[in-house]
Design an enzyme around this catalytic site. Structure first.
Site, PDB file in Angstrom:
ATOM      1  N   ARG A   1      12.287 -12.334 -11.783  1.00 13.18           N
ATOM      2  CA  ARG A   1      12.701 -11.487 -12.908  1.00 13.18           C
ATOM      3  C   ARG A   1      13.916 -10.640 -12.544  1.00 13.18           C
ATOM      4  NH1 ARG A   1       7.182 -11.593 -13.381  1.00 13.18           N
ATOM      5  NH2 ARG A   1       6.947  -9.762 -12.052  1.00 13.18           N
TER       6      ARG A   1
ATOM      7  N   GLU B   1      -1.063  -7.621  -1.254  1.00  9.73           N
ATOM      8  CA  GLU B   1      -2.396  -7.035  -1.146  1.00  9.73           C
ATOM      9  C   GLU B   1      -3.323  -7.988  -0.374  1.00  9.73           C
ATOM     10  OE1 GLU B   1      -3.908  -5.758  -4.869  1.00  9.73           O
ATOM     11  OE2 GLU B   1      -5.774  -5.000  -3.987  1.00  9.73           O
TER      12      GLU B   1
HETATM   13  P1  AMP Z   1       6.195  -4.467  -4.695  1.00 13.45           P
HETATM   14  O1  AMP Z   1       6.628  -5.382  -3.591  1.00 13.45           O
HETATM   15  O2  AMP Z   1       4.767  -3.999  -4.523  1.00 13.45           O
HETATM   16  O3  AMP Z   1       7.154  -3.314  -4.899  1.00 13.45           O
HETATM   17  O4  AMP Z   1       6.176  -5.321  -6.037  1.00 13.45           O
HETATM   18  C1  AMP Z   1       7.358  -5.542  -6.748  1.00 13.45           C
HETATM   19  C2  AMP Z   1       7.448  -6.940  -7.285  1.00 13.45           C
HETATM   20  O5  AMP Z   1       6.213  -7.370  -7.869  1.00 13.45           O
HETATM   21  C3  AMP Z   1       8.484  -7.001  -8.373  1.00 13.45           C
HETATM   22  O6  AMP Z   1       9.269  -8.188  -8.171  1.00 13.45           O
HETATM   23  C4  AMP Z   1       7.712  -7.041  -9.681  1.00 13.45           C
HETATM   24  O7  AMP Z   1       8.274  -7.967 -10.571  1.00 13.45           O
HETATM   25  C5  AMP Z   1       6.276  -7.415  -9.290  1.00 13.45           C
HETATM   26  N1  AMP Z   1       5.260  -6.457  -9.787  1.00 13.45           N
HETATM   27  C6  AMP Z   1       4.459  -5.661  -9.016  1.00 13.45           C
HETATM   28  N2  AMP Z   1       3.620  -4.926  -9.760  1.00 13.45           N
HETATM   29  C7  AMP Z   1       3.892  -5.236 -11.049  1.00 13.45           C
HETATM   30  C8  AMP Z   1       3.371  -4.774 -12.332  1.00 13.45           C
HETATM   31  N3  AMP Z   1       2.394  -3.854 -12.415  1.00 13.45           N
HETATM   32  N4  AMP Z   1       3.903  -5.302 -13.452  1.00 13.45           N
HETATM   33  C9  AMP Z   1       4.900  -6.218 -13.392  1.00 13.45           C
HETATM   34  N5  AMP Z   1       5.427  -6.691 -12.237  1.00 13.45           N
HETATM   35  C10 AMP Z   1       4.941  -6.220 -11.076  1.00 13.45           C
END
Ligand code: AMP
Length: 178
Positions: free
Chosen positions: A61, A98
């Site tokens: 995205r 996770e």
């Molecule tokens: P993180 O590595 O935990 O910061 O997760 C970020 C990535 O996961 C991004 O590329 C987001 O598109 C996706 N992502 C994580 N949590 C969500 C959420 N609640 N809603 C949509 N996309 C998410």
């Protein structure tokens, strides 16, 4: 008085329990469907004082906003992909999920040393994905001058983690309580 970017917030749909129970998925496809909302998001994503040489987008995205922003600012576009998708010689970084881990990759010759790069993704949650992308870009010799996200989930601490690594973080709106 309406909060900044409330017009964009209204265009983001929340899908509960996707992709698994307990997750509130912030769906930007509804924002993309709205011509004015999409254009405004891209316009406001560009931090006013930064002058990047390249925009780096994160699979998948992030590519949508990164490509539009690169055209908007007149820069090139660097793709940071899930491992195994790029055809040339790559470098890769693992990051924790996770459950388990994942790996991001970029072409080793995608940027000249000291290129000023602005990292872009749709959303920052724990920051694991963005931090892996920053490590990759630095290994390739880039100067990461900032990171921009449409959505911040501040309770998961990713933006703070990136700032602690010395990256300037720019987000358009926050969803609290995640
Ligand atoms: P993180 O590595 O935990 O910061 O997760 C970020 C990535 O996961 C991004 O590329 C987001 O598109 C996706 N992502 C994580 N949590 C969500 C959420 N609640 N809603 C949509 N996309 C998410």
């Amino acid at each position: 008085m309406p909060a900044a970017n409330d017009d964009l917030r209204a265009l983001i749909r929340t899908i509960p329990d996707f992709p698994k129970p307990g997750v509130q998925f912030r769906d930007i496809t509804t924002l993309l469907l709205d011509a004015q909302g999409f254009a405004s998001a891209v316009d406001r994503l560009a931090p006013p004082v930064l002058r990047p040489d390249l925009i780096a987008g994160i699979d998948a995205r992030g590519f949508v906003f990164a490509a539009a922003l690169a055209l908007h600012l007149g820069t090139g576009l660097l793709l940071i992909r899930k491992d195994g998708k790029l055809p040339g010689k790559t470098i890769a970084e693992d990051y924790a999920l996770e459950y388990g881990s994942d790996r991001l990759a970029m072409h080793v010759d995608a940027c000249t040393p000291d290129a000023k790069v602005l990292l872009v993704d749709d959303l920052i949650a724990t920051g694991g994905t963005a931090l892996a992308a920053v490590r990759l870009l630095k290994r390739a010799g880039a100067q990461v001058i900032g990171a921009a996200f449409v959505i911040d989930l501040p309770d998961l601490g990713g933006a703070e983690r990136l700032r602690a690594e010395g990256v300037e973080v720019h987000t358009l709106l926050a969803f609290e309580g995640e």
